[in-house]
Motif scaffolding. Structure first.
Motif, short mmCIF file in Angstrom:
data_model
loop_
_atom_site.label_atom_id
_atom_site.label_comp_id
_atom_site.label_asym_id
_atom_site.label_seq_id
_atom_site.Cartn_x
_atom_site.Cartn_y
_atom_site.Cartn_z
N LYS A 148 -15.41 -6.33 0.19
CA LYS A 148 -14.41 -6.50 -0.31
C LYS A 148 -14.13 -5.50 -1.89
O LYS A 148 -13.34 -4.97 -2.06
CB LYS A 148 -14.26 -7.80 -0.79
CG LYS A 148 -12.68 -8.28 -1.21
CD LYS A 148 -12.30 -9.45 -0.89
CE LYS A 148 -10.91 -9.55 -1.05
NZ LYS A 148 -10.32 -11.13 -0.92
N GLU B 208 -13.61 -2.20 -1.07
CA GLU B 208 -12.01 -1.87 -0.66
C GLU B 208 -11.36 -1.72 -1.83
O GLU B 208 -10.16 -0.86 -1.90
CB GLU B 208 -11.95 -2.79 0.17
CG GLU B 208 -12.20 -2.58 1.85
CD GLU B 208 -12.16 -4.11 2.89
OE1 GLU B 208 -12.87 -3.86 3.87
OE2 GLU B 208 -11.48 -4.71 2.03
N GLY B 209 -11.63 -2.43 -2.85
CA GLY B 209 -10.86 -2.30 -4.09
C GLY B 209 -11.16 -1.16 -4.78
O GLY B 209 -10.05 -0.57 -5.13
N GLU B 210 -12.20 -0.69 -4.89
CA GLU B 210 -12.43 0.62 -5.37
C GLU B 210 -11.82 1.67 -4.81
O GLU B 210 -11.31 2.45 -5.41
CB GLU B 210 -13.83 0.76 -5.60
CG GLU B 210 -14.81 -0.31 -6.59
CD GLU B 210 -16.31 -0.32 -6.27
OE1 GLU B 210 -16.54 0.28 -5.51
OE2 GLU B 210 -16.72 -1.32 -6.61
N LEU B 211 -11.81 1.67 -3.48
CA LEU B 211 -10.96 2.70 -2.92
C LEU B 211 -9.52 2.74 -2.97
O LEU B 211 -9.17 3.76 -3.29
CB LEU B 211 -11.12 2.63 -1.38
CG LEU B 211 -12.73 3.00 -0.63
CD1 LEU B 211 -12.77 2.79 0.61
CD2 LEU B 211 -13.10 4.43 -1.22
N LYS B 212 -9.01 1.45 -3.29
CA LYS B 212 -7.58 1.31 -3.54
C LYS B 212 -7.25 1.92 -5.03
O LYS B 212 -6.19 2.46 -5.23
CB LYS B 212 -7.50 -0.06 -3.25
CG LYS B 212 -5.72 -0.52 -3.56
CD LYS B 212 -5.53 -1.78 -3.02
CE LYS B 212 -3.90 -1.92 -3.10
NZ LYS B 212 -3.38 -3.25 -3.22
N ASP C 285 -9.14 4.32 -6.52
CA ASP C 285 -9.24 5.83 -6.20
C ASP C 285 -7.96 6.33 -5.76
O ASP C 285 -7.46 7.55 -6.31
CB ASP C 285 -10.40 6.09 -5.45
CG ASP C 285 -11.62 5.81 -5.88
OD1 ASP C 285 -11.73 5.30 -6.99
OD2 ASP C 285 -12.72 5.69 -4.81
N SER C 286 -7.26 5.54 -4.73
CA SER C 286 -6.02 6.14 -4.30
C SER C 286 -4.73 6.21 -5.34
O SER C 286 -3.98 6.99 -5.11
CB SER C 286 -5.59 5.30 -2.85
OG SER C 286 -5.09 4.27 -3.40
N MET C 287 -5.13 5.42 -6.18
CA MET C 287 -4.17 5.51 -7.39
C MET C 287 -4.45 6.48 -8.30
O MET C 287 -3.54 7.23 -8.98
CB MET C 287 -4.12 4.16 -8.12
CG MET C 287 -3.51 3.07 -7.21
SD MET C 287 -3.72 1.46 -8.07
CE MET C 287 -2.91 0.50 -6.84
N ASN D 25 -11.72 -6.86 -7.26
CA ASN D 25 -10.67 -7.23 -6.02
C ASN D 25 -10.60 -8.65 -5.64
O ASN D 25 -10.27 -8.98 -4.59
CB ASN D 25 -11.12 -6.50 -4.77
CG ASN D 25 -10.16 -6.19 -3.71
OD1 ASN D 25 -9.12 -6.76 -3.76
ND2 ASN D 25 -10.63 -5.80 -2.57
N ILE E 190 -7.27 -5.44 -9.13
CA ILE E 190 -6.24 -4.38 -8.09
C ILE E 190 -5.75 -5.37 -7.08
O ILE E 190 -4.90 -4.68 -6.58
CB ILE E 190 -7.55 -3.43 -7.57
CG1 ILE E 190 -6.94 -2.40 -7.05
CG2 ILE E 190 -8.52 -4.25 -6.49
CD1 ILE E 190 -6.40 -1.36 -7.89
N ASN E 191 -5.98 -6.48 -6.82
CA ASN E 191 -5.48 -7.28 -5.56
C ASN E 191 -4.04 -7.72 -6.05
O ASN E 191 -3.82 -8.53 -6.95
CB ASN E 191 -6.37 -8.28 -5.19
CG ASN E 191 -5.98 -8.70 -3.78
OD1 ASN E 191 -4.84 -9.16 -3.65
ND2 ASN E 191 -7.11 -8.78 -3.07
#
Ligand code: ZN
Length: 302
Positions: free
Chosen positions: A37, A40-44, A46-48, A90, A145-146
């Protein structure tokens, strides 16, 4: 601009594999879900950050060591004004703040991210001084991030960025004039050169080869319901297709990660992959991608 990309940690890769191949205890399973989890938060995040227009250097997932203390930073950004350090969380659901602690709604206390943030900031400062970079301003933030995270009773002065504040924070960064120089690039390179690929203190269950389920798992959903169809491995659960060579190589990588001391032989990999009937296929893939050592039946690959 991304100067260092994020990769999945060794610990998460191993747990992902073990989770598919054996029964994890409740604690190990929780630890795995938390890591997953978090990642996944870190990737999210990064996408920002990768959409940022301002002149900055992004270093994602830095694992460093200072005075024999290991520390890890989720994301670090070098701007004209200094360094922004981000701890990405996250967390999902309702939380409340009480006497410098963070609790879930059911009163379970969780690791307070601010303690980690302060510790990391202090270690980074010492490391920078050690490297000859004094007085660089460091601005550290915890990013929640969530979108389904709520924190009650938190004071206003905490270095927290809540989900609803992220767009505004990035807009502000984008409109702050920034022109980096060679000096900033040198600093970024220096930090990347200090990054440790291997990180100690992995929290893993004990496991042995014999107790693990053999077979190729689906690249997409991790199911064992995959079958060879021509030059493809096809998943019966989700329909995902992958080239046979790629699937075998992925499984070899998994095997090497779980059993770093063991030799890679055709027999071993055939047993590990289970669904590849032809020994010739395994041998072809191994000799194409690794260097053979030894002769005939004692051949192994490095
Ligand atoms: Zn699948």
């Amino acid at each position: 601009m991304i100067h260092k990309h994020r990769t999945k940690s060794e610990e998460l890769c191993m747990l992902e594999s073990l989770h598919a191949r054996m029964d994890l205890t409740e604690n190990d399973r929780k630890h795995y879900i938390n890591l997953k989890k978090g990642y996944e938060g870190e990737l999210k995040f990064d996408s920002m950050t990768e959409k940022l227009q301002c002149d900055c250097l992004l270093l994602n997932d830095l694992r460093l060591k200072m005075n024999n203390t290991h520390f890890q930073m989720d994301s670090l950004m070098i701007t004209l004004e200094g360094i922004c350090m981000f701890e990405v969380k996250n967390f999902e659901g309702d939380f409340f703040y009480e006497r410098d602690k963070l609790f879930m709604r059911n009163k379970t206390e969780i690791n307070y991210p601010l303690i980690q943030l302060r510790r990391n900031e202090s270690l980074l400062r010492q490391l920078l001084q050690d490297l000859g970079w004094n007085n660089i301003p460091i601005d550290s933030k915890v990013v929640f991030i969530n979108p389904e995270f709520t924190l009650y009773q938190a004071p206003l002065n905490l270095p927290f960025i809540y989900p609803t504040q992220i767009p505004k924070y990035f807009r502000k960064l984008n409109t702050t004039p920034s022109k980096l120089t060679k000096k900033h690039l040198i600093l970024a390179d220096k930090l990347v050169s200090c990054h440790l690929e291997k990180f100690p203190f992995l929290q893993l269950p004990e496991y042995e080869y014999t107790q693990l389920q053999k077979g190729i798992t689906c690249e997409s959903c991790r199911s064992f319901s995959v079958a060879v169809e021509g030059m493809k491995v096809v998943c019966g659960e989700c329909g995902h297709k992958e080239g046979v060579d790629e699937a075998v190589l992925r499984s070899v990588k998994e095997f090497k990660l779980l059993f770093p001391g063991q030799k890679i032989t055709t027999n071993k990999i055939q047993e590990w992959c289970k669904i590849i009937d032809s020994k010739k296929t395994i041998k072809r893939i191994l000799s194409k991608n690794f260097t053979p050592e030894g002769v005939r039946q004692w051949t192994y690959y490095q």
